[in-house]
Design an enzyme around this catalytic site. Structure first.
Site, PDB file in Angstrom:
ATOM      1  N   PHE A  97     -25.247  15.036 -32.745  1.00  0.00           N
ATOM      2  CA  PHE A  97     -23.984  15.590 -32.251  1.00  0.00           C
ATOM      3  C   PHE A  97     -23.364  14.618 -31.249  1.00  0.00           C
ATOM      4  CE2 PHE A  97     -21.527  18.703 -29.605  1.00  0.00           C
ATOM      5  CZ  PHE A  97     -20.635  19.059 -30.603  1.00  0.00           C
ATOM      6  N   ASP A 168     -33.385  13.974 -25.823  1.00  0.00           N
ATOM      7  CA  ASP A 168     -32.412  14.974 -26.236  1.00  0.00           C
ATOM      8  C   ASP A 168     -33.149  15.962 -27.131  1.00  0.00           C
ATOM      9  OD1 ASP A 168     -30.408  16.511 -27.383  1.00  0.00           O
ATOM     10  OD2 ASP A 168     -28.981  14.856 -27.505  1.00  0.00           O
ATOM     11  N   HIS A 171     -32.321  20.370 -30.148  1.00  0.00           N
ATOM     12  CA  HIS A 171     -32.780  21.030 -31.376  1.00  0.00           C
ATOM     13  C   HIS A 171     -34.252  21.420 -31.306  1.00  0.00           C
ATOM     14  CE1 HIS A 171     -29.616  18.889 -34.195  1.00  0.00           C
ATOM     15  NE2 HIS A 171     -29.060  19.668 -33.288  1.00  0.00           N
ATOM     16  N   GLN A 194     -26.770  26.706 -26.512  1.00  0.00           N
ATOM     17  CA  GLN A 194     -25.568  27.078 -27.256  1.00  0.00           C
ATOM     18  C   GLN A 194     -25.928  28.067 -28.367  1.00  0.00           C
ATOM     19  OE1 GLN A 194     -25.114  25.731 -30.580  1.00  0.00           O
ATOM     20  NE2 GLN A 194     -23.056  26.502 -30.913  1.00  0.00           N
ATOM     21  N   LYS A 197     -28.592  27.536 -31.166  1.00  0.00           N
ATOM     22  CA  LYS A 197     -29.880  26.931 -30.821  1.00  0.00           C
ATOM     23  C   LYS A 197     -31.034  27.931 -30.919  1.00  0.00           C
ATOM     24  CE  LYS A 197     -28.111  22.890 -30.014  1.00  0.00           C
ATOM     25  NZ  LYS A 197     -26.690  23.130 -30.313  1.00  0.00           N
ATOM     26  N   ARG A 226     -24.692  19.421  -3.172  1.00  0.00           N
ATOM     27  CA  ARG A 226     -25.511  19.900  -2.062  1.00  0.00           C
ATOM     28  C   ARG A 226     -26.963  19.460  -2.245  1.00  0.00           C
ATOM     29  NH1 ARG A 226     -22.714  25.259  -3.354  1.00  0.00           N
ATOM     30  NH2 ARG A 226     -20.969  25.390  -1.896  1.00  0.00           N
ATOM     31  N   TYR A 233     -21.584  23.691   3.358  1.00  0.00           N
ATOM     32  CA  TYR A 233     -20.387  22.870   3.229  1.00  0.00           C
ATOM     33  C   TYR A 233     -20.678  21.373   3.380  1.00  0.00           C
ATOM     34  CZ  TYR A 233     -15.349  22.185   3.034  1.00  0.00           C
ATOM     35  OH  TYR A 233     -14.089  21.826   2.643  1.00  0.00           O
ATOM     36  N   ARG A 243     -23.467  25.447 -12.506  1.00  0.00           N
ATOM     37  CA  ARG A 243     -24.476  26.493 -12.463  1.00  0.00           C
ATOM     38  C   ARG A 243     -24.249  27.541 -13.564  1.00  0.00           C
ATOM     39  NH1 ARG A 243     -22.631  26.237  -6.913  1.00  0.00           N
ATOM     40  NH2 ARG A 243     -21.584  28.238  -7.267  1.00  0.00           N
TER      41      ARG A 243
END
Length: 404
Positions: A97, A168, A171, A194, A197, A226, A233, A243
């Site tokens: 992909f 990767d 799959h 996704q 999957k 962070r 901050y 996230r």
């Protein structure tokens, strides 16, 4: 005989509907509890994300796991954490992909496409070795379809040439190489959640690692720069909000409980289908050797030889097979470097050298897979029963008898 084919109005060979995703009341209840709690976000509300991260790390045999919004971002987090700089080269396969390569572009680096092994459709270690230069800083081997790459060879090349390995494993949830879960062998393993999957929450991704420094950087990049122990901050690194939510996390925790049994069933069905198809001339399942201790068959791939089917093209064969009710597909129409993105160098980044010319890239094994050889059966079909595997084989025989 052709009038008996489903594509011409005849009866289908396979009449079963293969459902994905698979869920029950436990999934619904887990998500409902989060919705009713009102604590949906991350990291300020609840601890379901951290809980799932630990569960997935334990499952893979890794020290750390960091969730993120999708598998594309997980690759980007891994590359940045591994220290790639603008203009560096990252070796990738062309049969995968697009985000395996486009994530490299997003990091202002140069994807170097090397050919696949014609028997496995995974990246060729010999081609990797030939492509290494002083600018090579990482490789992204793709365990395509859930079949493990030759990780011993890849790790040896990386060690000798001193570059990072980012697996990767989009799959490859649950699959193993010599008893080790895929994603846990290189410096970083990257997964996608996704919709299609083998482990899914609709969208989402995760990276795993055993390296303390890589973990700290990927965690920071995922959480707008962070750092652990820092102020809300204070932002130390060029991250973003990547996230996932508490709802995704609890759904993934529920789905993870099923993954091992589902992976074993896909593996067993794949072995049985290999046996059945080995008796059909012109159909060759991809090779798997003894190093493949567990294959999750996100895609079950065969090589198709038109000469055994009266000259019927691969595309026509794939259309006929799908019409017979087999959840199948002809696969990618061309390798990644043939995409307009690469042909036109439409990168919108500043560090790709002028001499880079993807119009001159030629990976013959990948091109043959795309143009004439590869046929895919999709992962949810591999959760069927033995009689379903037999029906898949019968559908192929029915086509062969009709066209020969």
């Amino acid at each position: 005989m052709r009038d008996k084919l489903a594509i011409n109005g005849g009866p289908k060979t396979v009449n079963k509907e293969f459902i994905w995703p698979i869920y029950d009341a436990s999934d619904v209840n887990a998500v409902t509890e989060i919705v009713q709690s009102g604590k949906w976000g991350n990291p300020d509300c609840g601890d379901e994300v951290a809980k799932f991260e630990q569960e997935f790390a334990d499952y893979c045999g890794s020290k750390y796991a960091i969730t993120c919004v999708n598998g594309s971002v997980s690759l980007r987090l891994a590359l940045i954490a591994c220290g790639v700089k603008p203009g560096d080269e990252v070796i990738v396969p062309p049969y995968t992909f697009i985000t395996t390569a486009s994530s490299v572009i997003e990091c202002n680096c140069v994807p170097i496409f090397v050919d696949i092994d014609p028997d496995t459709y995974n990246i060729s270690p010999a081609a990797i070795e030939a492509a290494v230069t002083e600018r090579t800083k990482a490789i992204i081997p793709v365990h395509f379809g859930g079949l493990a790459c030759d990780m011993d060879a890849i790790m040896d090349i990386a060690k000798r040439h001193n570059f990072h390995v980012i697996e990767d494993a989009a799959h490859a949830h649950g699959a193993e190489y010599k008893g080790k879960k895929l994603g846990s062998i290189g410096d970083v393993g990257s997964f996608s959640f996704q919709s299609s999957k083998n482990l899914t929450s609709g969208e989402g991704g995760i990276v795993i690692t055993n390296d303390d420094e890589l973990y700290a950087m990927m965690r920071s990049l995922r959480n707008v720069g962070r750092i652990e122990g820092g102020q809300w901050y204070d932002h130390y690194n060029p991250g973003c909000n990547y996230r996932i939510t508490q709802m995704q996390a609890v759904l993934l925790s529920q789905q993870l409980k099923r993954l091992e049994a589902q992976t074993q069933k896909r593996n067993d069905n794949g072995l049985y289908l290999n046996q059945l198809l080995s008796e059909i001339k012109g159909i060759t399942p991809l090779s798997r050797d003894e190093a493949i201790s567990l294959h999750c068959y996100h895609i079950y791939i065969v090589k198709y030889d038109s000469t055994a089917f009266g000259g019927l093209s691969r595309n026509d064969f794939a259309a006929m097979l799908a019409a017979e009710g087999v959840p199948s597909f002809k696969g990618y129409p061309h390798p990644l470097y043939k995409q307009p993105l690469f042909q036109n160098k439409n990168f919108m980044c500043y560090a790709i050298p002028e001499y880079v010319d993807f119009t001159q890239v030629h990976c013959p094994n990948a091109e043959q897979a795309c143009s004439s050889d590869a046929v895919w059966i999709l992962q949810h079909a591999m959760l069927g029963e033995k009689e379903d595997m037999e029906a898949f084989a019968n559908a192929i025989l029915k086509i062969q008898q009709a066209v020969s």
